[in-house]
Each structure stands twice: as structure tokens, then as C-alpha cells.
Design a protein around this motif. Structure first.
Motif, mmCIF file in Angstrom:
data_model
loop_
_atom_site.group_PDB
_atom_site.id
_atom_site.type_symbol
_atom_site.label_atom_id
_atom_site.label_comp_id
_atom_site.label_asym_id
_atom_site.label_seq_id
_atom_site.Cartn_x
_atom_site.Cartn_y
_atom_site.Cartn_z
ATOM 1 N N PRO A 1 0.833 -1.203 0.000
ATOM 2 C CA PRO A 1 0.000 0.000 0.000
ATOM 3 C C PRO A 1 0.868 1.254 0.000
ATOM 4 O O PRO A 1 1.673 1.456 0.896
ATOM 5 N N VAL A 2 0.711 2.080 -1.017
ATOM 6 C CA VAL A 2 1.533 3.282 -1.174
ATOM 7 C C VAL A 2 1.223 4.304 -0.089
ATOM 8 O O VAL A 2 2.120 4.916 0.475
ATOM 9 N N ASP A 3 -0.056 4.467 0.245
ATOM 10 C CA ASP A 3 -0.430 5.498 1.220
ATOM 11 C C ASP A 3 -0.746 4.927 2.598
ATOM 12 O O ASP A 3 -1.299 5.616 3.441
ATOM 13 N N GLY A 4 -0.414 3.657 2.822
ATOM 14 C CA GLY A 4 -0.643 3.057 4.123
ATOM 15 C C GLY A 4 -2.043 2.506 4.311
ATOM 16 O O GLY A 4 -2.367 1.959 5.346
ATOM 17 N N THR A 5 -2.907 2.647 3.305
ATOM 18 C CA THR A 5 -4.266 2.123 3.414
ATOM 19 C C THR A 5 -4.334 0.749 2.773
ATOM 20 O O THR A 5 -3.393 0.292 2.152
ATOM 21 N N THR A 6 -5.477 0.102 2.915
ATOM 22 C CA THR A 6 -5.617 -1.236 2.347
ATOM 23 C C THR A 6 -6.167 -1.205 0.931
ATOM 24 O O THR A 6 -5.752 -1.965 0.089
ATOM 25 N N GLY A 7 -7.119 -0.354 0.666
ATOM 26 C CA GLY A 7 -7.753 -0.366 -0.642
ATOM 27 C C GLY A 7 -7.307 0.769 -1.543
ATOM 28 O O GLY A 7 -7.805 0.924 -2.639
ATOM 29 N N GLY A 8 -6.369 1.560 -1.068
ATOM 30 C CA GLY A 8 -5.913 2.719 -1.839
ATOM 31 C C GLY A 8 -4.903 2.340 -2.893
ATOM 32 O O GLY A 8 -4.765 1.179 -3.275
ATOM 33 N N PRO A 9 -4.140 3.323 -3.359
ATOM 34 C CA PRO A 9 -3.140 3.055 -4.389
ATOM 35 C C PRO A 9 -2.080 2.079 -3.895
ATOM 36 O O PRO A 9 -1.723 2.067 -2.729
ATOM 37 N N ALA B 1 -3.571 -4.921 -0.124
ATOM 38 C CA ALA B 1 -2.163 -5.006 -0.501
ATOM 39 C C ALA B 1 -1.296 -5.130 0.736
ATOM 40 O O ALA B 1 -1.624 -4.612 1.792
ATOM 41 N N GLY B 2 -0.176 -5.853 0.584
ATOM 42 C CA GLY B 2 0.811 -5.910 1.652
ATOM 43 C C GLY B 2 0.870 -7.226 2.379
ATOM 44 O O GLY B 2 0.421 -8.259 1.881
ATOM 45 N N GLU B 3 1.414 -7.178 3.576
ATOM 46 C CA GLU B 3 1.556 -8.364 4.414
ATOM 47 C C GLU B 3 0.166 -8.754 4.913
ATOM 48 O O GLU B 3 -0.587 -7.907 5.395
ATOM 49 N N PRO B 4 -0.240 -10.023 4.753
ATOM 50 C CA PRO B 4 -1.623 -10.422 5.016
ATOM 51 C C PRO B 4 -2.177 -10.068 6.397
ATOM 52 O O PRO B 4 -3.279 -9.535 6.493
ATOM 53 N N ALA B 5 -1.464 -10.356 7.473
ATOM 54 C CA ALA B 5 -2.006 -10.076 8.807
ATOM 55 C C ALA B 5 -2.225 -8.576 9.008
ATOM 56 O O ALA B 5 -3.253 -8.156 9.532
ATOM 57 N N ARG B 6 -1.277 -7.783 8.582
ATOM 58 C CA ARG B 6 -1.420 -6.322 8.727
ATOM 59 C C ARG B 6 -2.572 -5.801 7.869
ATOM 60 O O ARG B 6 -3.351 -4.952 8.309
ATOM 61 N N ALA B 7 -2.667 -6.287 6.633
ATOM 62 C CA ALA B 7 -3.729 -5.828 5.739
ATOM 63 C C ALA B 7 -5.107 -6.217 6.272
ATOM 64 O O ALA B 7 -6.039 -5.403 6.250
ATOM 65 N N LEU B 8 -5.238 -7.440 6.771
ATOM 66 C CA LEU B 8 -6.524 -7.882 7.318
ATOM 67 C C LEU B 8 -6.883 -7.083 8.570
ATOM 68 O O LEU B 8 -8.041 -6.682 8.748
#
Length: 168
Positions: free
Chosen positions: A52-60, A101-108
Motif C-alpha cells: 500500500p503506497v499510502d498506508g491504506t488497504t484499498g488505496g493506491p 495489498a501488503g503483508e496479510p495479517a497487517r492488511a486484514l
């Protein structure tokens, strides 16, 4: 009784981690919980090849290694969506799918917080060598989840080890 915590019912959606080739029992159990509580089901596909570019899950998001991007990776969310749609076709359930996007546990965990999920449902690891090595090096997603956030985590066994003799 003052000071006694009042149990809260399940109010937010049920969040389930999904991936290509996952055993159907994970979504089945998550759907059972959602149906019994009258809640929507949110299926979350986490693409570990992007961050995640902006630290969000569904963002860019951007690929970790643009040269190493698998052309079939774009088909993964659609194949997951198709499998879930087929699996839940008969269920009278409000469900959706989101790509993270990203590491699964953090993203979830981030998505659960963002949507106010009542719980997170994930499958246990299968008993293949590659999965055992991943768990030794990175730890299980379930273990990381229940250490990183305050929601209940339901871990659905995908290959339960049933003892032959229960007397031991």
C-alpha cells in the motif's frame, strides 16, 4: 450491577481472508457465522506482491518488484471472486470482496478496523512442507492477527489432524 461489562453482540461484518486454491471450508464457516448473526460477509484477498503506497488497504498500491510481477496475478482476484460466487450462490447472504495489498495479517487487521468487523476468519495452514517452512520463518497469519488487534479471530482448520484413538 455497576462496573460489569455488558456483552456486545456482533454488529460489524464478518471479514474472511481468501486466496486462490483455498479450501472451501474457510468461506463456508465464515458464511455460517455471518448468516447466523445476520451480518454481511466481506471476503478479503491480500496481494502480497504489492504494497500500500499510502498506508491504506484499498488505496493506491505498487508492485514490490515490477520486473517480477506474474501476469497471472491479475487473474487471481477474479478467480477468487468466481469461486466464492459459486460457493455462496445458494446462500441468502450479503457478501462482497475487497482486494488488499501488503503483508496479510497487517492488511486484514487494517481492513477489519476500517470496516468495523466483528471478527476475522482465516484458515489454518495446510500440512505441506512449504507451509511449514513459511510458518517457521514468518509465523502464521492467525498468530500475527491475534497479537495485533482486539477482534476475535476464528481459525478454521483446513486439514484437521484427527487422532485415531482418543484415549491417549
Amino acid at each position: 450491577m455497576t462496573g460489569t461489562p455488558v456483552p456486545k453482540g456482533l454488529a460489524g461484518p464478518i471479514l474472511v481472508g481468501v486466496m486462490p486454491g483455498q479450501r472451501p471450508v474457510v468461506v463456508e464457516r465464515a458464511a455460517e457465522v455471518a448468516l447466523s448473526a445476520g451480518l454481511p460477509l466481506v471476503c478479503a484477498f491480500v496481494d502480497v506482491t504489492v504494497y500500500p503506497v499510502d498506508g491504506t488497504t484499498g488505496g493506491p498500491s505498487a508492485p514490490i518488484d515490477p520486473d517480477g510481477v506474474d501476469d497471472d496475478a491479475e487473474d487471481a482476484p477474479e478467480s477468487v471472486r468466481t469461486a466464492i460466487a459459486t460457493q455462496l450462490a445458494e446462500a441468502d447472504l450479503n457478501w462482497s470482496i475487497v482486494s488488499l495489498a501488503g503483508e496479510p495479517a497487517r492488511a486484514l487487521a487494517r481492513e477489519a478496523e476500517e470496516i468495523g468487523a466483528s471478527m476475522i476468519v482465516v484458515g489454518s495452514r495446510d500440512r505441506k512442507l512449504g507451509s511449514a517452512i513459511k510458518e517457521l520463518t514468518a509465523g502464521s497469519i492467525a498468530r500475527q492477527l491475534f497479537h495485533r488487534q482486539d477482534r476475535p479471530v476464528l481459525v478454521v482448520p483446513v486439514e484437521p489432524r484427527v487422532p485415531v484413538d482418543d484415549d491417549d
